[in-house]
Design an enzyme around this catalytic site. Structure first.
Site, short mmCIF file in Angstrom:
data_model
loop_
_atom_site.label_atom_id
_atom_site.label_comp_id
_atom_site.label_asym_id
_atom_site.label_seq_id
_atom_site.Cartn_x
_atom_site.Cartn_y
_atom_site.Cartn_z
N HIS A 295 0.79 -1.23 0.00
CA HIS A 295 0.00 0.00 0.00
C HIS A 295 0.83 1.28 0.00
O HIS A 295 0.31 2.35 -0.36
CB HIS A 295 -0.92 -0.01 1.22
CG HIS A 295 -2.16 0.83 1.04
ND1 HIS A 295 -2.30 1.77 0.03
CD2 HIS A 295 -3.32 0.87 1.74
CE1 HIS A 295 -3.48 2.34 0.14
NE2 HIS A 295 -4.11 1.81 1.15
N TYR B 86 -13.76 6.13 9.08
CA TYR B 86 -12.80 6.60 8.06
C TYR B 86 -13.29 6.21 6.68
O TYR B 86 -13.69 5.07 6.44
CB TYR B 86 -11.44 5.95 8.32
CG TYR B 86 -10.36 6.24 7.30
CD1 TYR B 86 -9.40 7.21 7.53
CD2 TYR B 86 -10.28 5.51 6.11
CE1 TYR B 86 -8.39 7.46 6.61
CE2 TYR B 86 -9.28 5.76 5.17
CZ TYR B 86 -8.34 6.73 5.43
OH TYR B 86 -7.35 6.99 4.51
N THR C 71 -4.29 10.72 -0.50
CA THR C 71 -5.69 10.74 -0.08
C THR C 71 -5.88 11.69 1.10
O THR C 71 -4.93 12.14 1.73
CB THR C 71 -6.16 9.35 0.36
OG1 THR C 71 -5.32 8.89 1.44
CG2 THR C 71 -6.09 8.36 -0.79
#
Length: 741
Positions: A442, A565, A578
């Protein structure tokens, strides 16, 4: 299955570029990106014309004041250089104007599209004119505006607003007092540092975010950080060797297209594209305290794991001729026919990468870097385009039996402890019955990049190439004598056992990962009663609808509102990643309370749902234009630790857990048809719950017909149950939809 035949979205090349060819096209692309929207050839022509005029008229006014050089050749070169500089000035001014207006203007997001303002109309006209000069992948990256730093008052006010329904009155009072003191004292100083840093960086968040949110993490990456990517719901009609060949062929084409910048940028270049170059041939190198990302540019091989053994598999021959799908099918067929097994502990060597990062760093140093043979093999693995596992497991999907897909998702997220080289940017899996999936590291990028690559993969695999019949595939698997002479078959990578401690460490890491994997509680919601089409008819945002359903399900599950979230895009800005969209707010809570109130009227519930969804949309747009709060507060938190400033408010902020972590997997290209054949729907992705007592919900819309939500939690928690949450989420979908019956 699709018969293929549609035009490709990037070239399906037949030769691998040489080092010289790569330098040539990378130089050209650099020049192209420097000039866009002007193209290199017209610009070179303008320079040639200007230089010719200068050559014919050497006594031009602009050159009268140049000193005599004495050497006519040098003098002409100097004058041509000056002409080139003056030729670039209009291009430079045009690009600055575009950055100042076209790429910075976001007013259209907040206007009624049927009644746009004059400014938006001008912006639309510029967009239309720019469409005649299609950008390549990174043409617009240098034109995107820098990420703005929100005001301190704004971020704190929004933060307190998001917490007042989550904390008790006493807890909120303490946080409010901390926030007020922060604004008056250390907050001012930290804000000045953040603003000062933003003046020298195109994005004041991303360097901190990548380093401290990802690379500093010492936890194992699988389940805790890496994201699983999954296949379509329908299993393709393919043999195992043919499916593996297609996965690798399409991904190699994608790899080269990214390097050549032949990917079509999303939004015609108005969003950040900087992170695509990290997707392939990359690895995350473990460090004692912080990891580093290493990218090998382009690579000519992959590494395959099969039956406990590792192999290096080339994707082109010695003359750089790309292997096509039929040739790769033969190469994989030959590999599968070897039937070699490694049943000893060394066959689980990849388990070492599943360890905590500091533990893996020490073992990597001891067992690989200090061993000459193992060090070479490690370099082959880390420089590979992707790591591919050919699993001996079979995975199935059944709409009526979600546990079958749950088994598939869990294995895509966690692997089996041996079939992921966790450091690799991309791990792929092809099962015994030809299902495909894998994991993505990620820290390299976010969902938008992953989604873009996967949608391109699906389109290329099914709509461009198409699948031959099983009989034709089996004919491809026949290896002739000439094939054995012309093809380059896989070479085994034999990792040496450094010492008995190495085997003990492999076993320890493998066993620890089994505990972590077995703790994952994964349940897929395969909701087929309606999808995005029905929600749009209700007059609400589809994402807002699902988020309000998640809020209702979570409230029923936990008996309270929890910190939620959802990632929001901030990719309108340079080098962006982001932002956090905090779902819990006054309007979302009012709606949930109304839904659990049997005495509330349907009309009132509809009104509150629409208002909650509209608020969700507006808050999302605020994040898109740099008015989110979490990345701002995160940077202030990191600065406080780096400078040594004590801040009770930031310590409280940093210690709060995301009990409910959600993510919407959007359709970013619109090129894949999921409505004609519902079984051609992408299952989406999944990730591990962030909090030990929390949930992870990764959802997407299957065309206009379905909602797919993959829910994760942990068996070790007595507060969560993925099956229970899934049932409540499905009930919430029905409850919200029933309001409009």
């Amino acid at each position: 299955m699709s018969s293929g035949g549609k035009p490709p979205i990037y070239p399906l090349v037949k030769k691998f570029p040489t080092n010289f060819e790569r330098r040539v096209y990378r130089t050209y692309n650099w020049f192209d990106n420097l000039l866009w929207p002007v193209r290199p050839l017209p610009f070179a022509g303008a320079i040639a014309i200007a230089a010719g005029i200068q050559y014919r008229n050497p006594d031009q006014y602009i050159f009268q004041y140049l000193p005599e050089i004495g050497n006519k050749v040098v003098e002409h070169i100097a004058k041509v250089s000056i002409v080139s500089f003056f030729t670039y000035i209009p291009v430079f001014i045009l690009r600055k104007l575009l950055k100042w207006f076209y790429f910075s203007y976001k007013g259209f997001l907040f206007e009624n599209p049927k009644k746009p303002s004059l400014t938006t109309k001008i912006w639309g006209t510029v967009r239309y004119l720019l469409s005649f000069s299609k950008p390549i992948l990174e043409s617009c990256d240098a034109l995107l505006p820098n990420m703005p730093v929100p005001s301190l008052d704004h971020s704190i006010t929004e933060y307190l607003s998001s917490m007042k329904h989550i904390l008790t009155d006493e807890e909120f009072k303490i946080v409010w007092e901390q926030a007020e003191n922060f604004k008056k004292n250390e907050g001012k100083r930290l804000q000045r540092y953040a603003v000062a840093y933003s003046l020298f960086a195109d994005n004041y968040v991303t360097p901190f975010w990548e380093k401290y949110a990802y690379l500093y993490g010492r936890y194992p990456l699988l389940i805790n950080s890496s994201v699983a990517h999954c296949d379509l719901f329908k299993n393709c009609d393919a043999t195992r060797a043919h499916r593996a060949a297609r996965v690798i062929y399409v991904e190699v084409m994608s790899h080269l297209a990214c390097d050549r910048q032949q990917y079509k940028p999303l939004g015609d270049g108005v969003v950040c594209t900087r992170h695509y170059q990290k997707m392939y041939a990359g690895t995350r190198v473990p460090g004692e305290t912080v990891d580093t990302l290493v990218n090998y540019g382009i690579s000519k091989h992959i590494v395959v794991q099969l039956r406990g053994k590792l192999y290096k598999l080339s994707v082109c021959d010695e003359k750089n001729n790309m292997f096509n799908i039929e040739q790769l099918t033969k190469i994989f067929t030959e590999l599968l026919e070897r039937n070699n097994w490694e049943n000893g502990m060394i066959g689980k060597v990849a388990a070492l990468t599943h360890d905590r990062r500091d533990g893996w760093q020490k073992n990597r140093e001891r067992f690989f870097l200090k061993n000459a043979e193992n060090s070479k093999i490690l370099n082959e693995i880390e420089s590979a385009i992707v790591f591919l596992s050919l699993d001996e497991t079979e995975y199935f999907n059944d709409w009526e039996k979600p546990e079958t897909m749950g088994h598939f998702l869990t294995n895509m997220l966690a692997g089996d402890g041996t079939n992921r080289w966790v450091d690799k940017s991309l791990n792929y899996t092809v099962s015994k019955n030809s299902r495909a999936g894998g994991t993505t590291e990620h820290s390299i990028a976010d969902g938008a990049e992953f989604d873009h690559i996967f949608e391109n993969y699906v389109y290329t695999d099914y709509d461009v190439i198409g699948y031959p019949t099983i009989e034709e595939q089996k004919k491809m698997e026949i290896i002739s004598d000439s094939d054995r002479k012309s093809l380059k078959f896989a070479d085994e990578l034999k990792i040496k056992i450094a010492d008995e401690e190495m085997l003990a460490e492999i076993e320890r890491c493998y066993n620890l990962h089994q505990e972590a994997k077995n703790d994952v509680d994964m349940y897929p919601v395969l909701f087929r009663d309606f999808g995005k089409g029905r929600i749009k008819k209700c007059g609400v945002s589809p994402d807002g609808f699902v988020q309000m359903a998640i809020q209702l399900a979570a409230y029923l599950d936990q008996g309270k509102f929890v910190l939620t979230y959802e990632p929001a895009s901030s990719r309108f800005y340079a080098n962006s990643r982001t932002e956090t969209l905090r779902t819990v707010n006054d309007h979302s809570c009012e709606f949930v309370i109304a839904m659990v109130n049997e005495n509330e009227s349907k009309e009132k519930k509809i009104e509150l749902l629409r208002r909650a969804c509209e608020t969700h949309v507006q808050r999302n747009k605020a994040c898109m234009v740099g008015k989110g709060i979490d990345r701002h507060l995160f940077v202030l938190y990191v600065l406080s630790k780096a400078i040594g400033i004590s801040s009770p408010f930031l310590d409280t902020y940093g210690s709060q857990k995301w009990i409910l972590s959600t993510s919407h997997v959007p359709n970013v290209t619109g090129q894949n048809d999921e409505d004609t054949d519902k079984n051609m729907t992408w299952l989406g992705a999944c990730f591990g719950a962030v909090a030990a007592d929390g949930y992870g919900v990764c959802y997407r819309f299957g065309g206009n017909h379905s909602i797919l939500a993959n829910i994760s939690s942990y068996h070790s928690s007595d507060k969560t149950d993925s099956t229970r949450f899934a049932n409540r989420l499905k009930e919430a979908f029905h409850s919200l939809s029933a309001l409009f019956d």
